[in-house]
Design an enzyme around this catalytic site. Structure first.
Site, mmCIF file in Angstrom:
data_model
loop_
_atom_site.group_PDB
_atom_site.id
_atom_site.type_symbol
_atom_site.label_atom_id
_atom_site.label_comp_id
_atom_site.label_asym_id
_atom_site.label_seq_id
_atom_site.Cartn_x
_atom_site.Cartn_y
_atom_site.Cartn_z
ATOM 1 N N GLY A 1 50.434 53.929 83.021
ATOM 2 C CA GLY A 1 51.056 52.679 82.179
ATOM 3 C C GLY A 1 51.855 53.164 81.031
ATOM 4 O O GLY A 1 52.999 53.266 81.129
ATOM 5 N N GLY B 1 45.951 56.692 81.976
ATOM 6 C CA GLY B 1 45.434 57.398 80.989
ATOM 7 C C GLY B 1 46.202 58.389 79.922
ATOM 8 O O GLY B 1 45.789 58.892 78.965
ATOM 9 N N TYR C 1 42.754 48.330 67.312
ATOM 10 C CA TYR C 1 42.317 49.676 67.506
ATOM 11 C C TYR C 1 42.504 50.536 66.198
ATOM 12 O O TYR C 1 42.593 51.794 66.459
ATOM 13 C CB TYR C 1 43.008 50.310 68.694
ATOM 14 C CG TYR C 1 43.111 49.570 69.965
ATOM 15 C CD1 TYR C 1 41.807 49.271 70.716
ATOM 16 C CD2 TYR C 1 44.258 49.099 70.405
ATOM 17 C CE1 TYR C 1 42.111 48.484 71.811
ATOM 18 C CE2 TYR C 1 44.503 48.364 71.466
ATOM 19 C CZ TYR C 1 43.083 48.037 72.339
ATOM 20 O OH TYR C 1 43.464 47.494 73.401
ATOM 21 N N CYS D 1 47.243 34.212 59.034
ATOM 22 C CA CYS D 1 46.165 34.102 58.007
ATOM 23 C C CYS D 1 44.913 34.986 58.236
ATOM 24 O O CYS D 1 43.916 34.307 58.507
ATOM 25 C CB CYS D 1 46.102 32.354 57.868
ATOM 26 S SG CYS D 1 47.534 31.519 57.611
ATOM 27 N N GLU D 2 45.190 36.113 58.245
ATOM 28 C CA GLU D 2 44.042 37.055 58.445
ATOM 29 C C GLU D 2 44.305 38.397 57.640
ATOM 30 O O GLU D 2 45.341 38.788 57.872
ATOM 31 C CB GLU D 2 43.775 37.413 59.858
ATOM 32 C CG GLU D 2 43.227 36.191 60.709
ATOM 33 C CD GLU D 2 42.330 36.540 61.801
ATOM 34 O OE1 GLU D 2 41.583 37.490 61.509
ATOM 35 O OE2 GLU D 2 42.260 35.779 62.699
ATOM 36 N N GLU E 1 47.929 55.718 88.351
ATOM 37 C CA GLU E 1 48.158 54.534 88.038
ATOM 38 C C GLU E 1 48.569 54.541 86.386
ATOM 39 O O GLU E 1 47.935 54.148 85.505
ATOM 40 C CB GLU E 1 47.080 53.690 88.020
ATOM 41 C CG GLU E 1 46.290 53.396 89.500
ATOM 42 C CD GLU E 1 45.079 52.833 89.463
ATOM 43 O OE1 GLU E 1 44.511 52.654 88.332
ATOM 44 O OE2 GLU E 1 44.659 52.403 90.386
HETATM 45 N N1 LLP Z 1 44.265 52.176 85.852
HETATM 46 C C1 LLP Z 1 43.510 51.088 85.206
HETATM 47 C C2 LLP Z 1 42.317 50.802 86.262
HETATM 48 C C3 LLP Z 1 43.429 50.723 84.005
HETATM 49 O O1 LLP Z 1 42.088 50.115 83.448
HETATM 50 C C4 LLP Z 1 44.289 51.077 83.098
HETATM 51 C C5 LLP Z 1 44.336 50.561 81.636
HETATM 52 C C6 LLP Z 1 45.397 51.794 83.672
HETATM 53 C C7 LLP Z 1 45.542 52.335 84.989
HETATM 54 C C8 LLP Z 1 46.639 52.389 82.654
HETATM 55 O O2 LLP Z 1 46.152 53.139 81.672
HETATM 56 P P1 LLP Z 1 47.239 53.932 80.845
HETATM 57 O O3 LLP Z 1 48.038 54.793 81.668
HETATM 58 O O4 LLP Z 1 48.350 52.814 80.348
HETATM 59 O O5 LLP Z 1 46.450 54.658 79.754
HETATM 60 N N2 LLP Z 1 45.301 47.862 75.399
HETATM 61 C C9 LLP Z 1 44.948 49.158 75.133
HETATM 62 C C10 LLP Z 1 44.929 49.831 76.484
HETATM 63 C C11 LLP Z 1 44.186 49.226 77.471
HETATM 64 C C12 LLP Z 1 43.945 50.064 78.752
HETATM 65 C C13 LLP Z 1 43.279 49.458 80.064
HETATM 66 N N3 LLP Z 1 43.488 49.883 81.036
HETATM 67 C C14 LLP Z 1 45.841 49.615 74.221
HETATM 68 O O6 LLP Z 1 46.730 48.870 73.654
HETATM 69 O O7 LLP Z 1 45.695 51.081 73.809
#
Ligand code: LLP
Length: 405
Positions: free
Chosen positions: A290, A254, A331, A357-358, A288
């Site tokens: 990302g 997050g 988003y 096409c959107e 976790e």
């Molecule tokens: N752990 C869990 C259980 C998650 O569901 C997620 C992301 C993460 C870790 C990693 O979160 P991060 O550190 O990347 O914020 N597609 C959306 C983001 C969806 C995130 C889903 N879950 C976007 O492009 O902003």
């Protein structure tokens, strides 16, 4: 109010950071000339930097003095070379499907480095995780716990678990990526606990080892994390007092990045606060992330196919769009766009759009950019997370290429 970004001569704002800068008239990405990459490999193409990812990994490790288990959230980027690189830096992995378990194993992660999250784990996926002997299942419902218990029994395998808590906090981010509010489908309310404990008693092979939460993505404020930790501590303690081997506290992912010069969470403060709050629990901290690790380590290079000036709007029509980068359409998210060659042409205000096409097929709206010409290449910034992984072949356009530098 976000502070106004610095502007360069073209009227465009340039991020004064270590990742992207003009060297002479060429835009460089972690020291690599993007024009020559576009020439060699063509467009559209995602370009990722291993060096940048390493820098971000070090930031977390240093902030926690290495006292943290980092499990990269594969959902943000599943490129095998990126995953191998992340593994080589000693990280574990967080997965959300059987496909991601298999990808993790193919890329050399050991089963005991894999955390399995996700709200809808299927019978087959749990079977796979149990058979491989993964590190932890983050459990999201009583029915899932029951299912894991039955599978563990059938396979006669011990399974370690963490309960994913829904701490009911406001993550103050986009509603589509808010996950720790009571009305979200994710995690479990504390009222579930008696039922979970009853189920646990029935399955000898199951071992509760910790708690976790993931309250949302692209958070720019520390407070929701602090609130979530504070709200989860009493539960952790009472489960420990009941005799469960509570070892891990997982704060999820997050942590946001700066897409438009917005202020973000200071990692050192994040680490200090989390460690301070969790100290009395004497547990091992997991996370976790990302986006924080890979978000700004990727750019998408695209070629200008056409410039279409209507009486109302200027459109730069690119050879990539919502099918390759869905975030703006889904988003309303902002991705900075820079020409890979510095230009002295007059600045126009334009929308950057794709071939789909959107009318939702847009990448940027009303940006200032030097008048592009057909064939010019543009770099779409900060697409290392949730870029290629969300790409599709809508309108039967092929997916973009990817390279790792
Ligand atoms: N752990 C869990 C259980 C998650 O569901 C997620 C992301 C993460 C870790 C990693 O979160 P991060 O550190 O990347 O914020 N597609 C959306 C983001 C969806 C995130 C889903 N879950 C976007 O492009 O902003």
């Amino acid at each position: 109010m976000p502070k106004q970004p610095a502007t360069d001569l073209c009227g465009l704002f340039v991020r004064p950071n270590e990742v992207l800068k003009y060297q002479g008239s060429n835009l460089s990405f972690m020291g690599q000339n993007l024009a020559s990459l576009a020439k060699t490999h063509g467009t559209p193409i995602y370009v990722y930097s291993k060096k940048r990812i390493s820098q971000k990994i070090e930031k977390i490790k240093n902030a926690f003095q290495n006292n943290i288990g980092i499990h990269f959230a594969m959902k943000s980027n599943h490129n095998p070379k990126i995953l191998q690189h992340i593994r080589s830096r000693g990280l574990g992995i967080d997965v959300v499907s059987g496909g991601e378990i298999n990808r993790a194993l193919e890329c050399g992660f050991k089963p005991d480095q894999i955390i399995f999250s996700g709200v809808g784990k299927s019978q087959d996926e749990i079977n796979l995780g149990v058979r491989k002997g993964i590190f932890l299942f983050n459990v999201e419902s009583p029915q899932e716990l029951e299912r894991i218990g039955q599978i563990a029994g059938r396979q006669n395998k011990n399974v370690s678990l963490s309960f994913r808590i829904n701490p009911d906090v406001n993550a103050q981010t986009h509603p589509y990526v808010t996950t720790g509010f009571r009305e979200n489908k994710f995690g479990m309310d504390k009222s579930f606990i008696p039922e979970l404990l009853r189920i646990l008693k029935r399955y000898r092979k199951l071992k509760l080892m910790g708690l976790d939460f993931h309250i949302g993505s692209q958070l720019t404020d520390l407070k929701p994390f602090e609130d979530a930790v504070k709200k989860s501590i009493p539960l952790f303690t009472s489960l420990k007092n009941l005799g469960h081997a509570m070892t891990y506290f997982n704060t999820g992912g997050g942590i946001g990045i700066s897409y438009k010069n917005e202020k973000t969470i200071d990692i050192d403060r994040y680490a200090t606060q989390i460690q301070k709050l969790l100290k009395p629990l004497n547990c091992k901290i997991l996370c976790e992330p990302g986006r924080f690790l890979v978000g700004d380590a990727g750019v998408l290079l695209t070629k200008v196919e056409y410039l279409k000036k209507t009486p109302h709007r200027n459109f730069i029509i690119a050879n990539t769009g919502m099918h390759h980068l869905l975030r703006p359409a889904l988003y309303d998210s902002y991705h900075h766009i820079l020409p890979i060659k510095k230009s002295t042409r007059t600045t126009i205000v334009a929308d950057v759009v794709g071939p789909i096409c959107e009318s939702s097929d847009w990448l940027a709206k009303k940006i200032k950019i030097p008048l592009p010409q057909m064939g010019d290449v543009l770099a779409i910034c900060d697409v290392g997370a949730y870029g290629f992984v969300m790409a599709n072949e809508y309108n039967l356009h092929p997916k973009p290429k990817e390279i790792v530098i």
